[in-house]
Design an enzyme around this catalytic site. Structure first.
Site, PDB file in Angstrom:
ATOM      1  N   CYS A 222      31.267  30.659  38.669  1.00 47.56           N
ATOM      2  CA  CYS A 222      32.642  30.568  38.169  1.00 47.56           C
ATOM      3  C   CYS A 222      32.679  30.200  36.689  1.00 47.56           C
ATOM      4  CB  CYS A 222      33.421  29.547  38.993  1.00 47.56           C
ATOM      5  SG  CYS A 222      35.031  29.168  38.305  1.00 47.56           S
TER       6      CYS A 222
ATOM      7  N   CYS B 195      34.783  33.521  36.938  1.00 39.73           N
ATOM      8  CA  CYS B 195      36.209  33.301  36.680  1.00 39.73           C
ATOM      9  C   CYS B 195      36.535  32.914  35.242  1.00 39.73           C
ATOM     10  CB  CYS B 195      36.740  32.182  37.579  1.00 39.73           C
ATOM     11  SG  CYS B 195      35.970  32.075  39.188  1.00 39.73           S
TER      12      CYS B 195
ATOM     13  N   LYS C 293      35.501  35.497  32.428  1.00 40.92           N
ATOM     14  CA  LYS C 293      36.283  36.701  32.742  1.00 40.92           C
ATOM     15  C   LYS C 293      37.723  36.543  32.259  1.00 40.92           C
ATOM     16  CE  LYS C 293      38.681  36.659  36.027  1.00 40.92           C
ATOM     17  NZ  LYS C 293      38.259  36.823  37.405  1.00 40.92           N
TER      18      LYS C 293
ATOM     19  N   TYR D 106      37.257  43.379  43.287  1.00 42.28           N
ATOM     20  CA  TYR D 106      37.786  42.491  42.252  1.00 42.28           C
ATOM     21  C   TYR D 106      37.127  42.770  40.886  1.00 42.28           C
ATOM     22  CZ  TYR D 106      39.707  38.771  45.398  1.00 42.28           C
ATOM     23  OH  TYR D 106      40.423  38.024  46.290  1.00 42.28           O
TER      24      TYR D 106
ATOM     25  N   GLU E  86      38.811  44.410  37.454  1.00 37.46           N
ATOM     26  CA  GLU E  86      39.015  43.450  36.358  1.00 37.46           C
ATOM     27  C   GLU E  86      38.278  43.921  35.108  1.00 37.46           C
ATOM     28  OE1 GLU E  86      37.908  39.605  37.948  1.00 37.46           O
ATOM     29  OE2 GLU E  86      39.942  39.261  38.698  1.00 37.46           O
TER      30      GLU E  86
ATOM     31  N   HIS F 137      66.523  32.169  35.349  1.00 38.59           N
ATOM     32  CA  HIS F 137      66.911  33.389  34.648  1.00 38.59           C
ATOM     33  C   HIS F 137      66.680  33.274  33.154  1.00 38.59           C
ATOM     34  CE1 HIS F 137      68.979  37.185  34.367  1.00 38.59           C
ATOM     35  NE2 HIS F 137      69.717  36.705  33.379  1.00 38.59           N
TER      36      HIS F 137
ATOM     37  N   GLU G 268      62.253  35.430  39.416  1.00 43.07           N
ATOM     38  CA  GLU G 268      63.527  35.243  40.124  1.00 43.07           C
ATOM     39  C   GLU G 268      63.793  36.399  41.096  1.00 43.07           C
ATOM     40  OE1 GLU G 268      67.234  35.533  37.856  1.00 43.07           O
ATOM     41  OE2 GLU G 268      66.178  36.624  36.288  1.00 43.07           O
TER      42      GLU G 268
HETATM   43  P1  NDP Z   1      33.908  43.216  46.338  1.00 47.55           P
HETATM   44  O1  NDP Z   1      33.311  42.917  47.644  1.00 47.55           O
HETATM   45  O2  NDP Z   1      35.268  42.732  46.013  1.00 47.55           O
HETATM   46  O3  NDP Z   1      33.891  44.793  46.098  1.00 47.55           O
HETATM   47  C1  NDP Z   1      32.728  45.524  46.161  1.00 47.55           C
HETATM   48  C2  NDP Z   1      33.073  46.956  45.861  1.00 47.55           C
HETATM   49  O4  NDP Z   1      31.871  47.720  45.726  1.00 47.55           O
HETATM   50  C3  NDP Z   1      33.886  47.612  46.962  1.00 47.55           C
HETATM   51  O5  NDP Z   1      34.825  48.451  46.365  1.00 47.55           O
HETATM   52  C4  NDP Z   1      32.838  48.391  47.737  1.00 47.55           C
HETATM   53  O6  NDP Z   1      33.346  49.551  48.339  1.00 47.55           O
HETATM   54  C5  NDP Z   1      31.888  48.812  46.637  1.00 47.55           C
HETATM   55  N1  NDP Z   1      30.534  49.020  47.105  1.00 47.55           N
HETATM   56  C6  NDP Z   1      29.798  48.186  47.873  1.00 47.55           C
HETATM   57  N2  NDP Z   1      28.571  48.725  48.086  1.00 47.55           N
HETATM   58  C7  NDP Z   1      28.546  49.906  47.440  1.00 47.55           C
HETATM   59  C8  NDP Z   1      27.570  50.920  47.283  1.00 47.55           C
HETATM   60  N3  NDP Z   1      26.388  50.807  47.852  1.00 47.55           N
HETATM   61  N4  NDP Z   1      27.897  52.005  46.562  1.00 47.55           N
HETATM   62  C9  NDP Z   1      29.103  52.121  45.982  1.00 47.55           C
HETATM   63  N5  NDP Z   1      30.075  51.185  46.080  1.00 47.55           N
HETATM   64  C10 NDP Z   1      29.791  50.096  46.802  1.00 47.55           C
HETATM   65  O7  NDP Z   1      32.820  42.699  45.294  1.00 47.55           O
HETATM   66  P2  NDP Z   1      32.880  42.365  43.756  1.00 47.55           P
HETATM   67  O8  NDP Z   1      31.499  42.610  43.289  1.00 47.55           O
HETATM   68  O9  NDP Z   1      34.007  43.041  43.074  1.00 47.55           O
HETATM   69  O10 NDP Z   1      33.192  40.814  43.757  1.00 47.55           O
HETATM   70  C11 NDP Z   1      32.467  39.923  44.597  1.00 47.55           C
HETATM   71  C12 NDP Z   1      33.355  38.829  45.090  1.00 47.55           C
HETATM   72  O11 NDP Z   1      33.609  37.907  44.058  1.00 47.55           O
HETATM   73  C13 NDP Z   1      34.731  39.305  45.536  1.00 47.55           C
HETATM   74  O12 NDP Z   1      34.739  39.707  46.867  1.00 47.55           O
HETATM   75  C14 NDP Z   1      35.582  38.092  45.320  1.00 47.55           C
HETATM   76  O13 NDP Z   1      35.627  37.351  46.498  1.00 47.55           O
HETATM   77  C15 NDP Z   1      34.891  37.357  44.205  1.00 47.55           C
HETATM   78  N6  NDP Z   1      35.653  37.513  42.967  1.00 47.55           N
HETATM   79  C16 NDP Z   1      36.883  36.931  42.860  1.00 47.55           C
HETATM   80  C17 NDP Z   1      37.632  37.096  41.727  1.00 47.55           C
HETATM   81  C18 NDP Z   1      38.981  36.489  41.637  1.00 47.55           C
HETATM   82  O14 NDP Z   1      39.300  35.586  42.408  1.00 47.55           O
HETATM   83  N7  NDP Z   1      39.844  36.976  40.729  1.00 47.55           N
HETATM   84  C19 NDP Z   1      37.155  37.846  40.579  1.00 47.55           C
HETATM   85  C20 NDP Z   1      35.854  38.457  40.805  1.00 47.55           C
HETATM   86  C21 NDP Z   1      35.154  38.277  41.946  1.00 47.55           C
HETATM   87  P3  NDP Z   1      34.076  49.527  49.796  1.00 47.55           P
HETATM   88  O15 NDP Z   1      35.449  49.035  49.557  1.00 47.55           O
HETATM   89  O16 NDP Z   1      34.020  50.953  50.202  1.00 47.55           O
HETATM   90  O17 NDP Z   1      33.252  48.637  50.652  1.00 47.55           O
END
Ligand code: NDP
Length: 450
Positions: free
Chosen positions: A43, A48, A51, A177, A181, A435, A440
């Protein structure tokens, strides 16, 4: 036989580990935390915090454009990547120091070493072996990169925070995510961005209306989104990297970033030595009190793979400390955990998606509003905001709120208290709006859209 070096030994000084260590020490326990990398974990260092700083940085391009309609002549604004990167790093280093102070002031011993288990109560940390009555594993998670020819040329979010040069053209793989982002960050800072997602629509698991809305807004901001697309290979070519997709198309870029999920970081801890079980995906299974199968060994945060969110890890770490040293039986309530995605515009959400809510509440009323934010009536920007309230018509309870628009996280945080407290639509309706705000709208939606 009860003569241990520590009451609690924490492995990993990220959000969950630091909180558990500090609270435990403040409750009188003798605590050490081992951290081989950086205080504050993902984080603070590569998640976080940096980012969000980059998201602020990326928004200025629109602020400069919008300023003109408000009478400001800003001249030709230019972006200087090393300034943002290094100012961000300075802030992270300051926070590392703050974390050091928080731990030491609470009386926690910090061991800047790798720790591995050598037995149920013993840990090797650096060259020393120590013992602890209780052990907490809070080692977090690590980015996963899919395997394809040239996948080693792809960076992850870890490296994105320290790029020597800012890319002119970037490909982001993934649709979670981090992918959305960073698409917003790179695009805002001036790169040509392509996002390649393997499925029909990114942000799987989020409300479908919000996902479609984000897709439109992202495209309007110039991000090229390729859905149903897999990257088959990446190779170095003169002047960059050539990516080939499964539809035979190719794209030349300067940077490929895999944002394809994060796996629990449980390998190389020698958990076997203590008999701690691990699931096939690396997650450490725990009970409602975060105990692993070995009763005095606990685990919290990303390594247990429930919700990979900082505030959740902090809540879990707090529970462990209170249960161990204040004789309580706390556990985290995972219902209605609000979350935000800092794509542009931001998403804020609490409660089930409309799709899921329909299954849970047969008499669902959906209130929805899409509008141009007031700022853009003058700036002329086409960006819109979407808000949704889901109401269980059976008892009038508001069960979810979803938003895509500026400061969605800030707005949804407040609403999540109301939803957690069981507020009804009548409560929302009788609340006077502030407002003029976008927020709102949440207390003035009168007609159900469906
Ligand atoms: P996520 O799990 O959110 O997303 C992973 C993405 O990668 C999905 O779209 C998934 O597709 C895709 N994917 C997974 N494996 C493959 C593959 N082999 N080939 C192609 N695409 C693939 O992971 P992130 O890395 O974005 O983030 C990790 C975690 O960190 C998040 O789940 C979140 O909990 C946390 N995070 C939180 C944030 C916040 O609170 N603002 C900010 C950043 C991260 P599919 O949908 O098809 O499975």
């Amino acid at each position: 036989m009860d003569n241990y070096d520590y009451d609690l030994f924490v492995i990993g000084a990220g959000s969950g580990g630091v909180r558990a260590a500090r609270v435990s020490a403040s409750l009188g326990a003798k605590v050490a935390v081992a951290e081989e990398r950086y205080l504050g974990g993902t984080c603070v260092n590569v998640g976080c915090v940096p980012k969000k700083l980059f998201v602020y940085g990326a928004h200025f391009v629109e602020d400069f454009e919008d300023a003109t309609a408000y009478g400001w002549e800003t001249g030709d604004a230019e972006f200087h990547w090393p300034t943002l990167r290094d100012n961000k790093t300075r802030e992270i280093e300051r926070l590392n120091g703050v974390y050091n102070g928080l731990l030491t002031d609470a009386g926690v011993e910090i061991l800047a070493e790798r720790a591995v288990l050598t037995g149920p109560h013993s840990i090797r940390v650096g060259h020393a072996t120590v013992t602890a009555r209780n052990i907490l594993i809070a080692t977090g998670s690590w980015p996963v990169v899919p395997t394809f020819p040239g996948s080693d040329l792809a960076i992850t979010s870890n490296e994105a925070f320290y790029l020597p040069e800012f890319p002119r053209r970037a490909l982001i793989i993934g649709g979670g995510y981090i992918a959305v982002e960073f698409a917003g960050i790179f695009a805002g800072l001036g790169a040509e961005v392509t996002l390649a997602y393997r499925g029909e629509l990114f942000l799987r698991g989020f409300d479908a209306g919000i996902r479609r809305f984000v897709l439109e807004e992202m495209a309007a901001k110039g991000v090229s989104v390729r859905l149903m697309t897999r990257v088959e290979s990446v190779e170095s070519v003169r002047g960059g990297l050539r990516c080939r997709f499964d539809d035979a198309a190719s794209l030349d870029v300067d940077l490929v970033m895999a944002a394809t999920g994060r796996a629990p970081a449980s390998a190389n801890l020698e958990l076997d030595a203590a008999g701690v079980e691990v699931a096939p995906n690396g997650a450490i299974p725990v009970d409602h009190g975060y105990r692993t199968n070995v009763r005095h060994i606990y685990a919290v945060g990303d390594v247990i793979d429930r919700l990979q969110l900082t505030p959740v890890a902090i809540a879990e770490g707090t529970c462990v400390a209170h249960n161990l040293f204040a004789d309580e039986t706390r556990c985290v309530d995972y219902d209605n955990v609000p979350t935000a995605i800092f794509c542009q515009p931001n998403i804020g959400t609490v409660g089930p998606t409309e799709e899921r809510a329909r299954e849970l509440y047969p008499e669902l009323a959906v209130y929805e509003s899409s509008f141009k934010p007031m700022k853009h009536t003058v700036s002329g920007r086409s960006e819109r905001t979407l808000m949704k309230l889901l109401v269980n018509a059976e008892d009038d309870r508001v069960v979810a709120a979803h938003m895509c628009g500026p400061e969605a996280g800030e707005i949804i945080q407040g609403l999540s208290v109301a939803i957690k407290a069981g507020a009804t639509k009548a409560d929302f309706d009788s609340t006077i709006g502030i407002h003029p705000t976008a927020a709102e709208e949440f207390v003035t939606m009168r007609e159900a859209a469906r």
